[in-house]
Design an enzyme around this catalytic site. Structure first.
Site, PDB file in Angstrom:
ATOM      1  CE  LYS A 104       2.025  35.396  -3.349  1.00  0.00           C
ATOM      2  NZ  LYS A 104       1.046  34.292  -3.286  1.00  0.00           N
TER       3      LYS A 104
ATOM      4  CG  ASP B 282      -2.366  36.424  -9.202  1.00  0.00           C
ATOM      5  OD1 ASP B 282      -2.742  35.559 -10.015  1.00  0.00           O
ATOM      6  OD2 ASP B 282      -2.550  36.335  -7.980  1.00  0.00           O
TER       7      ASP B 282
ATOM      8  CE  LYS C  93      -2.263  28.147  -4.299  1.00  0.00           C
ATOM      9  NZ  LYS C  93      -3.182  28.733  -5.295  1.00  0.00           N
TER      10      LYS C  93
ATOM     11  NE  ARG D 113      -2.630   1.721  -1.069  1.00  0.00           N
ATOM     12  CZ  ARG D 113      -3.083   1.378  -2.270  1.00  0.00           C
ATOM     13  NH1 ARG D 113      -3.885   0.348  -2.428  1.00  0.00           N
ATOM     14  NH2 ARG D 113      -2.737   2.063  -3.337  1.00  0.00           N
TER      15      ARG D 113
ATOM     16  CD  GLU E 283       0.232  38.807  -6.250  1.00  0.00           C
ATOM     17  OE1 GLU E 283      -0.220  37.705  -6.552  1.00  0.00           O
ATOM     18  OE2 GLU E 283      -0.021  39.383  -5.165  1.00  0.00           O
TER      19      GLU E 283
END
Length: 289
Positions: free
Chosen positions: A169, A219, A137, A102, A198
């Site tokens: 940012k 962005d 992420k 597994r 950004e």
């Protein structure tokens, strides 16, 4: 796997595998104990089209429980395979094969998912000059593994964490008072680290380019603003600062974004929205033929 892709650090693989096996086996595999501790064979089957990734983790899972296990891979890391492909054949102690099953499959199904998704995006922008980047992420505890899978899929790693690049940012700009002030503070405190800024408007882009940075993240710009940003960056001088696009990128629209002339497209879905590749490890004498 391309020769230029560095293998994952052995210490990272071993630590990942130790956690996974401890989580799964705990004080002992009570079901595997029902099997005779004799030699058996198995084969690793891929049940859908995929880009293969995760061999180091698969091998480490099985070798940790049976150092004498033989693993014969039929495919290379990074190979594109079709459904029904036998990826590897194994021969070793039956209890160890079952106990490692597994955890070893979990690594390969997850990392192959990331590599497969990355390859799809890389293929979609091929010929445009744009590079596909990952993000932070990632699945907790598997960042190095997933970022390795992105490289196997043909993508490029963004910063690894909060320590290896400065990324300004909107909150940083707001506190500093301006893009220029934020860049100045970042350069003063971390002069040796890459600096990514950004921006939310074309005026902020001009300000960032004038102040100096290593990459600008535009962005959520629409197509017209994106193309104007490319024009502004190109007109800023020979040492063109790369432009990165992030936010709202999907496979259907990524080629159009790349065609606008941006340099990088970062996509959280490569590691965040993974759907495991369907694999199985089958034991039995029929596997040896």
């Amino acid at each position: 796997m391309a020769a230029t892709i560095a293998p994952p650090p052995t210490a990272t693989v071993e630590a990942d595998v130790a956690r996974a096996l401890a989580e799964d086996i705990g004080s002992g595999d009570v079901t595997a104990a029902l099997l005779p501790d004799a030699t058996d064979v198995a084969r690793l089957l891929c049940k859908e089209n995929a880009v293969v990734c995760g061999r180091p983790w698969f091998d480490a899972c099985h070798r940790r429980l049976d150092p004498e296990v033989r693993i014969d891979w039929r495919v290379a890391e990074g190979d594109r395979v079709v459904a029904g492909t036998i990826l590897a054949e194994l021969s070793g102690r039956a209890r160890a094969l079952v106990s490692a099953e597994r955890a070893s499959l979990n690594f390969v199904q997850t990392l192959s998912a990331t590599a497969t998704a990355t390859r799809a995006y890389v293929d979609a922008v091929r010929g445009t000059g744009a590079r596909i980047l990952d993000t932070r992420k990632t699945l907790p505890g598997l960042r190095q593994a997933q970022k390795y899978a992105v490289r196997v899929g043909g993508g490029v790693n963004h910063r690894i964490g909060l320590f290896d690049a400065v990324m300004l940012k909107e909150n940083h700009v707001r506190v500093a008072g301006s893009v220029t002030a934020a860049i100045g503070a970042a350069r003063a405190q971390q002069p040796s680290l890459p600096l990514i800024v950004e921006v939310e408007t074309l005026d902020q882009l001009r300000e960032a380019l004038a102040a100096g940075c290593d990459r600008v993240l535009i962005d959520d710009f629409d197509a017209a603003a994106r193309r104007e940003a490319v024009r502004i960056a190109a007109a800023a001088g020979a040492a063109r600062v790369p432009l990165e696009v992030s936010g709202g990128v999907d496979l259907e629209g990524v080629r159009a974004i790349a065609a606008d002339g941006v340099d990088c497209i970062s996509i959280g879905a490569l590691t965040k929205h993974v759907r495991a590749i369907d694999l199985s490890l089958k034991l039995g004498p029929a596997c040896s033929g």
